[in-house]
Design an enzyme around this catalytic site. Sequence first.
Site, PDB file in Angstrom:
ATOM      1  N   CYS A   1       0.829  -1.211   0.000  1.00  0.00           N
ATOM      2  CA  CYS A   1       0.000   0.000   0.000  1.00  0.00           C
ATOM      3  C   CYS A   1       0.863   1.261   0.000  1.00  0.00           C
ATOM      4  CB  CYS A   1      -0.916  -0.043   1.233  1.00  0.00           C
ATOM      5  SG  CYS A   1      -1.802   1.488   1.562  1.00  0.00           S
TER       6      CYS A   1
ATOM      7  N   CYS B   1      -0.052   3.868   2.642  1.00  0.00           N
ATOM      8  CA  CYS B   1       0.353   3.380   3.963  1.00  0.00           C
ATOM      9  C   CYS B   1       1.818   3.739   4.229  1.00  0.00           C
ATOM     10  CB  CYS B   1       0.186   1.861   4.059  1.00  0.00           C
ATOM     11  SG  CYS B   1      -1.511   1.300   3.879  1.00  0.00           S
TER      12      CYS B   1
END
Length: 110
Positions: free
Chosen positions: A33, A36
């Site tokens: 991600c 993230c």
Amino acid sequence: MSVEIIELNDQNFDERIKASKTPVLVDFWAEWCGPCKMIAPILEEIAQDKNGQLVIGKLNVDNALQVARRFEIMSIPTLMLFRDGEPVKRVVGAMSKKALLKELDPALAR
């Protein structure tokens, strides 16, 4: 990981969240991600700034499917603030430190 950030998983999640005397901000994330990865250094800063007031926990959704399902994590990063073992705030998506603190501070002030 810094001292202020704890690693969470399916086995230790409930124990660590319920045992914490301070609020815990859980970062639901995954290795793949991009957002993230963008928010990770911001969480490190917040962990240092709020040391003693807030604990940051990281939970990899790929490795902790039970917890991710229980809290219906559909998008990552999702940040959930827990107080006394209960979720009190959910924030979805990466954002600046200022914006994130603006979201979290009212829930932390209680």
